[in-house]
Motif scaffolding. Structure first.
Motif, short mmCIF file in Angstrom:
data_model
loop_
_atom_site.label_atom_id
_atom_site.label_comp_id
_atom_site.label_asym_id
_atom_site.label_seq_id
_atom_site.Cartn_x
_atom_site.Cartn_y
_atom_site.Cartn_z
N CYS A 213 -48.75 56.83 -12.36
CA CYS A 213 -49.56 56.08 -11.38
C CYS A 213 -49.71 56.88 -10.08
O CYS A 213 -50.79 56.95 -9.51
CB CYS A 213 -48.92 54.74 -11.07
SG CYS A 213 -49.03 53.55 -12.41
N LEU A 214 -48.61 57.48 -9.65
CA LEU A 214 -48.67 58.27 -8.42
C LEU A 214 -49.50 59.53 -8.60
O LEU A 214 -50.29 59.90 -7.72
CB LEU A 214 -47.26 58.62 -7.95
CG LEU A 214 -46.40 57.45 -7.48
CD1 LEU A 214 -44.99 57.90 -7.19
CD2 LEU A 214 -47.02 56.77 -6.27
N GLY B 196 -53.18 59.20 -8.33
CA GLY B 196 -53.71 58.93 -6.99
C GLY B 196 -54.01 57.46 -6.75
O GLY B 196 -54.86 57.14 -5.93
N LEU B 197 -53.30 56.59 -7.44
CA LEU B 197 -53.55 55.15 -7.29
C LEU B 197 -52.87 54.55 -6.06
O LEU B 197 -52.99 53.35 -5.81
CB LEU B 197 -53.10 54.41 -8.55
CG LEU B 197 -53.84 54.81 -9.83
CD1 LEU B 197 -53.23 54.09 -11.03
CD2 LEU B 197 -55.32 54.51 -9.71
N GLY B 198 -52.11 55.34 -5.34
CA GLY B 198 -51.46 54.86 -4.13
C GLY B 198 -50.00 54.51 -4.36
O GLY B 198 -49.51 54.47 -5.50
N LEU B 199 -49.31 54.28 -3.26
CA LEU B 199 -47.87 54.00 -3.34
C LEU B 199 -47.56 52.60 -3.86
O LEU B 199 -46.43 52.34 -4.26
CB LEU B 199 -47.24 54.19 -1.96
CG LEU B 199 -47.25 55.63 -1.43
CD1 LEU B 199 -46.67 55.68 -0.03
CD2 LEU B 199 -46.49 56.54 -2.36
N ARG B 200 -48.53 51.72 -3.86
CA ARG B 200 -48.29 50.37 -4.37
C ARG B 200 -48.49 50.26 -5.88
O ARG B 200 -48.10 49.26 -6.48
CB ARG B 200 -49.18 49.37 -3.66
CG ARG B 200 -48.81 49.19 -2.22
CD ARG B 200 -49.60 48.10 -1.59
NE ARG B 200 -49.22 47.97 -0.19
CZ ARG B 200 -49.87 47.27 0.69
NH1 ARG B 200 -50.94 46.60 0.32
NH2 ARG B 200 -49.46 47.21 1.92
N ALA B 201 -49.10 51.25 -6.48
CA ALA B 201 -49.39 51.19 -7.92
C ALA B 201 -48.12 51.06 -8.77
O ALA B 201 -48.10 50.26 -9.71
CB ALA B 201 -50.21 52.40 -8.35
N TRP C 24 -47.09 47.41 -8.81
CA TRP C 24 -47.90 46.58 -9.70
C TRP C 24 -47.57 46.86 -11.16
O TRP C 24 -47.57 45.94 -11.98
CB TRP C 24 -49.38 46.80 -9.43
CG TRP C 24 -49.81 46.15 -8.15
CD1 TRP C 24 -50.16 46.77 -6.99
CD2 TRP C 24 -49.91 44.75 -7.90
NE1 TRP C 24 -50.47 45.84 -6.04
CE2 TRP C 24 -50.33 44.59 -6.57
CE3 TRP C 24 -49.68 43.63 -8.67
CZ2 TRP C 24 -50.52 43.34 -6.00
CZ3 TRP C 24 -49.89 42.38 -8.10
CH2 TRP C 24 -50.29 42.25 -6.78
#
Length: 93
Positions: free
Chosen positions: A48-49, A52-57, A60
């Motif tokens: 996920c990281l 590039g989906l962000g630190l919240r990915a 989730w």
């Protein structure tokens, strides 16, 4: 493992021992599955990281995996594996 993972470990071990016996193979298989789950979660969170989906990915993703675990628990609970098995009393005459 969070707030639910570590407190559930004794219950999971008791269930594995009740289902598979108290042999070394049942206990080592139980620990292997826990380690595979930890490995998969870390790997999927890293994907996920990297995507590039962000630190919240990863959060989730963890929530989705926890939901899958709850659903599998509900499916298992519909069977009779949660009910106490009646064992015949040992009567010596």
């Amino acid at each position: 493992m969070g707030a639910a993972g570590l407190p559930m470990n004794p219950a999971m071990v008791a269930r594995v021992v009740r289902t598979g016996g108290s042999g070394a193979m049942a206990n080592s298989l139980h620990m292997a599955v826990i380690n595979l789950g930890l490995m998969f979660g870390a790997w999927a969170g890293g994907l996920c990281l990297d995507a590039g989906l962000g630190l919240r990915a990863p959060l989730w993703l963890g929530a989705a995996l926890a939901l899958l675990a709850w659903l599998s628990l509900g499916l298992d609970r519909s069977g009779d594996s949660w009910r106490a098995k009646a064992r015949p009393a040992d009567v010596s005459v």
